[in-house]
Write a protein that holds these residues in place. Structure first.
Motif, PDB file in Angstrom:
ATOM      1  N   ASN A 158     -15.554  52.432 -22.321  1.00 50.79           N
ATOM      2  CA  ASN A 158     -16.013  51.195 -21.780  1.00 50.79           C
ATOM      3  C   ASN A 158     -15.284  49.664 -22.140  1.00 50.79           C
ATOM      4  OD1 ASN A 158     -18.364  52.884 -21.533  1.00 50.79           O
ATOM      5  ND2 ASN A 158     -19.420  52.242 -23.128  1.00 50.79           N
ATOM      6  N   ALA A 159     -13.718  50.045 -22.407  1.00 54.16           N
ATOM      7  CA  ALA A 159     -13.135  49.113 -22.669  1.00 54.16           C
ATOM      8  C   ALA A 159     -12.456  48.567 -21.267  1.00 54.16           C
ATOM      9  CB  ALA A 159     -11.923  49.400 -23.473  1.00 54.16           C
ATOM     10  N   PRO A 160     -12.210  47.258 -20.888  1.00 54.63           N
ATOM     11  CA  PRO A 160     -11.735  46.770 -19.731  1.00 54.63           C
ATOM     12  C   PRO A 160     -10.297  47.661 -19.617  1.00 54.63           C
ATOM     13  CG  PRO A 160     -12.711  45.060 -21.076  1.00 54.63           C
ATOM     14  CD  PRO A 160     -12.683  46.324 -21.649  1.00 54.63           C
ATOM     15  N   ALA A 161      -9.804  47.716 -18.398  1.00 52.43           N
ATOM     16  CA  ALA A 161      -8.538  48.174 -17.926  1.00 52.43           C
ATOM     17  C   ALA A 161      -8.157  47.332 -16.734  1.00 52.43           C
ATOM     18  CB  ALA A 161      -8.624  49.698 -17.927  1.00 52.43           C
ATOM     19  N   ARG A 162      -7.055  47.026 -16.771  1.00 54.98           N
ATOM     20  CA  ARG A 162      -6.168  46.246 -15.587  1.00 54.98           C
ATOM     21  C   ARG A 162      -5.699  47.210 -14.900  1.00 54.98           C
ATOM     22  NH1 ARG A 162      -1.409  45.193 -14.822  1.00 54.98           N
ATOM     23  NH2 ARG A 162      -0.640  45.863 -16.989  1.00 54.98           N
ATOM     24  N   VAL A 163      -5.859  47.112 -13.441  1.00 55.77           N
ATOM     25  CA  VAL A 163      -5.207  47.627 -12.645  1.00 55.77           C
ATOM     26  C   VAL A 163      -3.683  47.802 -12.548  1.00 55.77           C
ATOM     27  CG1 VAL A 163      -4.638  48.178  -9.991  1.00 55.77           C
ATOM     28  CG2 VAL A 163      -7.079  47.246 -10.810  1.00 55.77           C
TER      29      VAL A 163
ATOM     30  N   ASN B 136     -13.941  57.565 -14.170  1.00 52.15           N
ATOM     31  CA  ASN B 136     -13.122  57.800 -12.788  1.00 52.15           C
ATOM     32  C   ASN B 136     -11.658  57.372 -12.732  1.00 52.15           C
ATOM     33  OD1 ASN B 136     -15.441  58.602 -12.027  1.00 52.15           O
ATOM     34  ND2 ASN B 136     -16.146  56.646 -10.847  1.00 52.15           N
ATOM     35  N   ALA B 137     -10.989  57.770 -12.126  1.00 52.89           N
ATOM     36  CA  ALA B 137      -9.635  57.287 -11.832  1.00 52.89           C
ATOM     37  C   ALA B 137      -9.319  57.115 -10.361  1.00 52.89           C
ATOM     38  CB  ALA B 137      -8.519  58.267 -12.284  1.00 52.89           C
ATOM     39  N   SER B 138      -8.296  56.338  -9.990  1.00 54.82           N
ATOM     40  CA  SER B 138      -7.965  56.123  -8.537  1.00 54.82           C
ATOM     41  C   SER B 138      -6.448  55.675  -8.408  1.00 54.82           C
ATOM     42  CB  SER B 138      -8.729  55.014  -8.068  1.00 54.82           C
ATOM     43  OG  SER B 138      -8.342  54.718  -6.534  1.00 54.82           O
ATOM     44  N   ILE B 139      -5.819  56.563  -7.300  1.00 51.69           N
ATOM     45  CA  ILE B 139      -4.494  56.266  -7.032  1.00 51.69           C
ATOM     46  C   ILE B 139      -4.261  56.020  -5.794  1.00 51.69           C
ATOM     47  CG2 ILE B 139      -2.148  57.474  -7.401  1.00 51.69           C
ATOM     48  CD1 ILE B 139      -3.400  59.226  -9.307  1.00 51.69           C
ATOM     49  N   LEU B 140      -3.657  55.006  -5.383  1.00 50.24           N
ATOM     50  CA  LEU B 140      -3.710  54.471  -4.030  1.00 50.24           C
ATOM     51  C   LEU B 140      -2.224  53.892  -3.635  1.00 50.24           C
ATOM     52  CD1 LEU B 140      -6.143  51.861  -2.535  1.00 50.24           C
ATOM     53  CD2 LEU B 140      -3.760  51.354  -2.420  1.00 50.24           C
TER      54      LEU B 140
ATOM     55  N   HIS C 153     -10.001  53.829 -13.502  1.00 50.67           N
ATOM     56  CA  HIS C 153      -8.779  53.404 -14.076  1.00 50.67           C
ATOM     57  C   HIS C 153      -7.812  53.663 -12.794  1.00 50.67           C
ATOM     58  CE1 HIS C 153      -9.635  53.583 -18.089  1.00 50.67           C
ATOM     59  NE2 HIS C 153     -10.307  54.487 -18.174  1.00 50.67           N
ATOM     60  N   SER C 154      -7.361  52.493 -12.163  1.00 51.56           N
ATOM     61  CA  SER C 154      -6.749  52.316 -10.889  1.00 51.56           C
ATOM     62  C   SER C 154      -5.308  52.115 -10.907  1.00 51.56           C
ATOM     63  CB  SER C 154      -7.475  51.376 -10.179  1.00 51.56           C
ATOM     64  OG  SER C 154      -8.477  51.622  -9.980  1.00 51.56           O
ATOM     65  N   LEU C 155      -4.607  53.015 -10.056  1.00 51.43           N
ATOM     66  CA  LEU C 155      -3.091  52.642 -10.014  1.00 51.43           C
ATOM     67  C   LEU C 155      -2.777  52.444  -8.710  1.00 51.43           C
ATOM     68  CD1 LEU C 155      -0.014  53.129 -11.174  1.00 51.43           C
ATOM     69  CD2 LEU C 155      -0.418  55.496 -10.698  1.00 51.43           C
ATOM     70  N   ILE C 156      -1.865  51.450  -8.186  1.00 53.06           N
ATOM     71  CA  ILE C 156      -1.561  51.157  -6.903  1.00 53.06           C
ATOM     72  C   ILE C 156       0.164  51.352  -7.032  1.00 53.06           C
ATOM     73  CG2 ILE C 156      -1.350  49.543  -5.137  1.00 53.06           C
ATOM     74  CD1 ILE C 156      -3.690  48.223  -6.231  1.00 53.06           C
TER      75      ILE C 156
ATOM     76  N   ALA D 179       0.980  43.397  -4.171  1.00 57.73           N
ATOM     77  CA  ALA D 179       1.160  44.256  -5.566  1.00 57.73           C
ATOM     78  C   ALA D 179       0.800  43.169  -6.870  1.00 57.73           C
ATOM     79  CB  ALA D 179       2.325  45.177  -5.492  1.00 57.73           C
ATOM     80  N   ALA D 180       1.625  42.281  -6.351  1.00 54.58           N
ATOM     81  CA  ALA D 180       1.595  41.139  -7.947  1.00 54.58           C
ATOM     82  C   ALA D 180      -0.030  40.718  -7.903  1.00 54.58           C
ATOM     83  CB  ALA D 180       2.478  40.149  -7.238  1.00 54.58           C
ATOM     84  N   LYS D 181      -0.703  40.450  -6.847  1.00 55.63           N
ATOM     85  CA  LYS D 181      -2.120  39.937  -6.963  1.00 55.63           C
ATOM     86  C   LYS D 181      -2.967  41.277  -7.579  1.00 55.63           C
ATOM     87  CE  LYS D 181      -2.731  38.642  -2.713  1.00 55.63           C
ATOM     88  NZ  LYS D 181      -3.278  38.156  -1.425  1.00 55.63           N
ATOM     89  N   SER D 182      -2.784  42.291  -7.265  1.00 59.36           N
ATOM     90  CA  SER D 182      -3.356  43.323  -7.487  1.00 59.36           C
ATOM     91  C   SER D 182      -3.741  43.915  -9.084  1.00 59.36           C
ATOM     92  CB  SER D 182      -3.091  44.716  -6.853  1.00 59.36           C
ATOM     93  OG  SER D 182      -3.286  44.652  -5.465  1.00 59.36           O
TER      94      SER D 182
END
Length: 543
Positions: A41-46, A121-125, A337-340, A361-364
């Motif tokens: 439950n800790a915030p995680a930056r993209v 959850n995890a996400s890779i884009l 937990h997201s990765l672009i 990418a800089a905004k994300s």
């Protein structure tokens, strides 16, 4: 060898038999990962990384490079308004044209997979313009597998290493594409547009989407390779095999814990290969290709609006304006937990597409998600059905002498149901750590106690409601559905009748209107009359 994607490299098919052998050899180099417990439950930056594909062409004129790497996290691009200046960008990682598929996977993808074992959850884009190398990064080639085969292979190995007598894992997959704002199933192709829904816990799901269980990489290959050939691709002036849809691979990981408190964790891995933004003046799209390009560019524009709204903290985030952003609601500003992976091309002719990708990418990387562990506690009967180790099973049994009688009765009833479903009591799963004879004796005592309570209840009910009607409990007429069992027939004791009469007389003399209405055949009107009569003439006399 140098890796990257050119126009011709995308034409090499991923779905050939050699992909399995190569990918397994590559993944054997990965060190075994033991799941670590991290704060939930800790915030995680993209997280955002940028990958530069190798240059194609002569390297002069419009094919001259406009992007240059500074270090492992930074790069710079020429300022088109002033060739003497450059604009610098910094990300979580930067991979130059010489970076291999293994470098990208181990540097950015593999570190976030362990969150799946924690129920998060995890996400890779993969993002970028057409021809920049997105599909190559995600799928790879027979010689160099990409993110998808490596991640699935690694995840299956992690679940096998973490499994044991007290913990079980199951992995399944779904595969879909978003083509012209339609969600299409790739595992079982049809023209049916699947809906996107949100459950009460704000999880995004696709009802009707095919799901296949996988236990090994060969299982994954058996389902994924034919499904990949169902994805919509076409030839344009920039690419021989241009993706005309957004492809989304969903991998579900379920974990069952076999010690108290018994619980089940569920996690989802999204592996997304986006279609690239296109300049139709260069691609030469016409007809159907032009319509496809319009749908792709519109969905990517909505994706950019979603990122802007999240960064600005706007009250409304336009997730529902596109099927793509609706499906990515968990990944951007959600619970993953997201990765672009932003793929860019170095040539000057792709300058504006590259600049747009870098700005996105800089905004994300400023978007903050709020991952949490998705855990469901199981009932006593649910977790008792899965352990196969007898020693584990005996240790999880409950001692009957320490339980309340009501709880023990419920457990015995549940045990009886399990026995009935199993067909034989030897196959049933005991829930109480006591011999069978003691459980049967306890069940017999419970039945006798229940019968006595029913008789006492019937006596009291007869005393308070039928005193003036009858002094005996009679059987109903023969054949009646409500016939009273013969063991309930008895004569009321004289002292009990006298005590009941005194109680009724006390209520008539001192009870309120509400108390009087509780007596048999006394309504509100009659109760008011009794209270009025009592006020004029005094209390009722016995006898």
């Amino acid at each position: 060898p140098r890796e990257g994607e050119s126009t011709s490299s995308r034409g090499r098919p991923f779905h050939c038999r050699r992909a399995l052998t190569i990918s397994m050899k590559s993944c054997q180099r990965l060190s075994r990962y033991e799941a670590q417990r991290t704060p939930s439950n800790a915030p995680a930056r993209v997280r955002v990384c940028v990958r530069l594909r190798p240059s194609v062409g002569t390297g002069e004129g419009k094919e001259a490079p406009c992007v240059r790497g500074v270090d492992s996290c930074s790069l710079e691009i020429l300022n088109v308004r002033n060739n003497m200046e450059t604009m610098k960008y910094k990300f979580d990682a930067y991979y130059s044209a010489t970076a291999t598929q293994y470098d990208v996977y181990m540097g950015s993808v593999q570190p976030i997979l362990h969150h799946l074992l924690e129920g998060q959850n995890a996400s890779i884009l993969a993002y970028g313009p057409t021809g920049a190398g997105k599909t190559y990064t995600m799928l790879g080639s027979p010689e160099q597998p990409g993110v998808i085969p490596r991640a699935v292979q690694n995840l299956l190995q992690m679940t096998r290493d973490a499994s044991g007598d007290q913990r079980k894992y199951s992995v399944s997959m779904s595969y879909l594409e978003i083509y012209q704002e339609k969600v299409l199933d790739l595992l079982e192709p049809s023209l049916r547009d699947l809906p996107i829904r949100e459950d009460q816990n704000h999880h995004i799901l696709v009802p009707g989407l095919t799901e296949r269980e996988i236990t090994s990489f060969s299982d994954f290959e058996k389902h994924f390779l034919p499904a990949s050939s169902n994805r919509t691709v076409a030839s344009t002036q920039l690419n021989n095999r241009s993706s005309r849809s957004h492809a989304v691979l969903l991998v579900y990981v379920s974990q069952t814990r076999g010690w108290p408190p018994y619980a089940q964790r569920a996690a989802k891995l999204c592996l997304i290969d986006l279609a690239g933004s296109e300049d139709n003046r260069r691609t030469g799209n016409r007809g159907v290709r032009l319509k496809e390009s319009g749908a792709i560019n519109t969905s990517l524009f909505v994706l950019s609006k979603v990122v802007d709204a999240l960064n600005k903290g706007l009250p409304r985030v336009p997730y529902r304006d596109s099927k793509l952003t609706r499906l990515l609601q968990d990944s951007l500003g959600g619970s993953a937990h997201s990765l672009i992976i932003a793929n860019i091309a170095p040539e000057r002719k792709y300058y504006f597409e590259t600049l747009t990708s870098l700005n996105f990418a800089a905004k994300s990387k400023q978007v903050v998600n709020k991952p949490f562990t998705q855990e469901t506690l199981l009932d006593v009967g649910e977790e008792g059905s899965w352990p196969e180790n007898n020693r584990t099973q005996q240790n999880s049994l409950l001692p009957m002498e320490n339980l309340e009688p009501a709880l023990a009765e419920k457990l015995l009833h549940l045990e009886a149901l399990e026995t009935q479903q199993a067909g034989a009591e030897s196959c049933a799963l005991p829930l109480l750590n006591t011999p069978r004879s003691e459980r049967l004796e306890f069940r017999r005592l419970l039945e006798e106690t229940r019968r006595e309570l029913q008789v006492k209840t019937l006596r009291v009910r007869h005393d308070t409601t039928s005193y003036y009607d009858s002094c005996y409990i009679q059987d109903s007429a023969p054949g009646s559905e409500n016939k009273v069992p013969s063991e309930w027939e008895m004569v009321l004791q004289p002292e009990l009748m006298a005590r009941t009469k005194e109680n009724i007389l006390a209520i008539l003399n001192t009870g309120s209107v509400k108390d009087l209405m509780a007596l048999h055949q006394i309504g509100k009107k009659k109760a008011n009359r009794i209270v009025a009569w009592r006020g004029e003439h005094g209390c009722l006399a016995s006898g």
